[in-house]
Design a protein around this motif. Structure first.
Motif, mmCIF file in Angstrom:
data_model
loop_
_atom_site.group_PDB
_atom_site.id
_atom_site.type_symbol
_atom_site.label_atom_id
_atom_site.label_comp_id
_atom_site.label_asym_id
_atom_site.label_seq_id
_atom_site.Cartn_x
_atom_site.Cartn_y
_atom_site.Cartn_z
ATOM 1 N N SER A 196 1.015 -30.612 31.729
ATOM 2 C CA SER A 196 1.668 -29.673 30.810
ATOM 3 C C SER A 196 0.870 -29.625 29.500
ATOM 4 C CB SER A 196 3.101 -30.104 30.525
ATOM 5 O OG SER A 196 3.111 -31.350 29.853
ATOM 6 N N LYS A 197 1.064 -28.522 28.779
ATOM 7 C CA LYS A 197 0.386 -28.330 27.498
ATOM 8 C C LYS A 197 0.755 -29.461 26.537
ATOM 9 C CE LYS A 197 -0.860 -24.332 24.702
ATOM 10 N NZ LYS A 197 -0.463 -22.979 24.300
ATOM 11 N N LYS A 211 -10.357 -22.656 42.667
ATOM 12 C CA LYS A 211 -9.435 -23.788 42.777
ATOM 13 C C LYS A 211 -8.156 -23.561 41.959
ATOM 14 C CE LYS A 211 -11.633 -26.739 44.347
ATOM 15 N NZ LYS A 211 -12.186 -27.910 43.599
ATOM 16 N N LEU A 212 -7.013 -23.773 42.598
ATOM 17 C CA LEU A 212 -5.723 -23.614 41.919
ATOM 18 C C LEU A 212 -5.471 -24.796 40.990
ATOM 19 C CD1 LEU A 212 -3.132 -21.850 41.751
ATOM 20 C CD2 LEU A 212 -2.149 -23.325 43.513
ATOM 21 N N LYS A 213 -5.202 -24.486 39.700
ATOM 22 C CA LYS A 213 -4.923 -25.504 38.685
ATOM 23 C C LYS A 213 -3.598 -25.152 38.012
ATOM 24 C CE LYS A 213 -8.871 -27.795 38.896
ATOM 25 N NZ LYS A 213 -10.079 -27.232 38.283
ATOM 26 N N GLN A 214 -3.076 -26.105 37.239
ATOM 27 C CA GLN A 214 -1.783 -25.876 36.586
ATOM 28 C C GLN A 214 -1.814 -24.651 35.659
ATOM 29 O OE1 GLN A 214 0.871 -27.145 37.474
ATOM 30 N NE2 GLN A 214 2.343 -27.375 35.834
ATOM 31 N N THR A 215 -2.917 -24.453 34.919
ATOM 32 C CA THR A 215 -2.987 -23.278 34.040
ATOM 33 C C THR A 215 -2.935 -21.988 34.859
ATOM 34 O OG1 THR A 215 -5.379 -23.562 34.054
ATOM 35 C CG2 THR A 215 -4.214 -24.323 32.099
ATOM 36 N N GLY A 216 -3.592 -21.995 36.020
ATOM 37 C CA GLY A 216 -3.544 -20.831 36.907
ATOM 38 C C GLY A 216 -2.140 -20.601 37.424
ATOM 39 N N LEU A 219 1.423 -32.459 27.062
ATOM 40 C CA LEU A 219 0.735 -33.731 27.343
ATOM 41 C C LEU A 219 -0.783 -33.537 27.326
ATOM 42 C CD1 LEU A 219 2.734 -35.718 30.060
ATOM 43 C CD2 LEU A 219 2.738 -35.962 27.591
ATOM 44 N N GLY A 220 -1.243 -32.459 26.681
ATOM 45 C CA GLY A 220 -2.680 -32.219 26.576
ATOM 46 C C GLY A 220 -3.341 -32.046 27.926
ATOM 47 N N ARG A 221 -2.587 -31.500 28.886
ATOM 48 C CA ARG A 221 -3.091 -31.268 30.264
ATOM 49 C C ARG A 221 -3.426 -32.562 31.002
ATOM 50 N NH1 ARG A 221 -0.862 -26.632 31.281
ATOM 51 N NH2 ARG A 221 -1.407 -24.996 29.833
ATOM 52 N N LYS A 222 -2.957 -33.689 30.462
ATOM 53 C CA LYS A 222 -3.210 -34.968 31.126
ATOM 54 C C LYS A 222 -2.118 -35.279 32.137
ATOM 55 C CE LYS A 222 -5.616 -37.128 27.235
ATOM 56 N NZ LYS A 222 -6.658 -37.905 27.875
#
Ligand code: 4GX
Length: 223
Positions: free
Chosen positions: A179-180, A99-104, A182-185
């Motif tokens: 984003s980092k 699954k594609l996620k923002q970190t990826g 925003l604690g990935r929220k």
């Protein structure tokens, strides 16, 4: 970043990748996207690129030969302008993928050369993956689409935003959802003028001018 897209339908990419921020990035040389029509790698008078699955069942599969020829030719062509140690990161879109996620997305944005393989029908012959011609199998979500073209466009759009210089100051990727910082929220809600619309007021704290309090309110209103 250079991106080579292998697809039967290059025309699908007109529009989503030729407007706004992405077209600006292409004009500025930050994003070099090339399309390769898989049909031109087909064999015989019919330029065949797909065939029926062994074992029976519905649908057709992309055959090994045209897909591998396309990947190898694109790689060789690239090596005329870049050194040979330079390898493209080759991605295949499939609901079976990771699954594609923002970190990826952020990690992919560090690559400087991608090959994106967009399949139609029932997918591709598994030997293309097992033989080492694909580096990553990626899914954009748990639903089935008609092909890998929309996933490729989603990925290009998401990662272009993380290439330095693609976003202007007012479009920053700093405090946005996932984003980092925003604690990935997911992001806090936003408001613009007027202060009151049909009885609905903007939260007082946002009008206060107190930036410490505004910051606190925003951090407390993520999801
Ligand atoms: N996230 N599709 C791939 C062909 C296919 C069919 C079966 C493997 C097995 C998709 C997604 C997606 C549609 C692209 C089917 N490949 N890709 N295609 N969701 O639905 O990435």
């Amino acid at each position: 970043m250079r991106i080579d897209v292998i697809t039967l339908f290059p025309a699908m990419f007109q529009g989503p990748l030729t407007e706004s921020i992405l077209q600006r990035a292409r004009d500025n040389g930050l994003l070099n996207i090339q399309f390769h029509d898989l049909r031109t790698f087909g064999s015989g008078n019919y330029k065949q690129i797909d065939d029926r699955p062994y074992g029976g069942g519905a649908g057709m599969l992309f055959m090994c030969e045209p897909v591998v020829n396309a990947i190898e030719k694109i790689t060789e062509e690239g090596h005329k302008t870049q050194d040979k140690g330079h390898r493209p990161h080759r991605i295949y879109f499939s609901p079976r993928g990771k699954k594609l996620k923002q970190t990826g997305v952020e990690n992919l944005a560090k690559e400087d050369w991608l090959i994106l393989l967009c399949a139609h029908y029932e997918g591709i012959d598994q030997r293309i993956i097992d033989g080492g011609w694909i580096d990553a199998e990626v899914s954009i979500g748990d639903y089935v689409l008609t092909g890998g073209e929309l996933p490729a466009m989603v990925m290009i759009d998401a990662l272009a935003r993380h290439i330095p210089g693609v976003l202007g100051k007012d479009e920053s990727a700093q405090d946005e959802s996932f984003s980092k910082s925003l604690g990935r929220k997911k992001e806090y809600p936003h408001y613009t003028r007027p202060e009151e619309f049909r009885g609905l007021r903007v939260p007082d704290v946002l009008l206060s001018g107190n930036h410490a309090e505004i910051d606190k309110w925003r951090k407390g209103n993520t999801r």
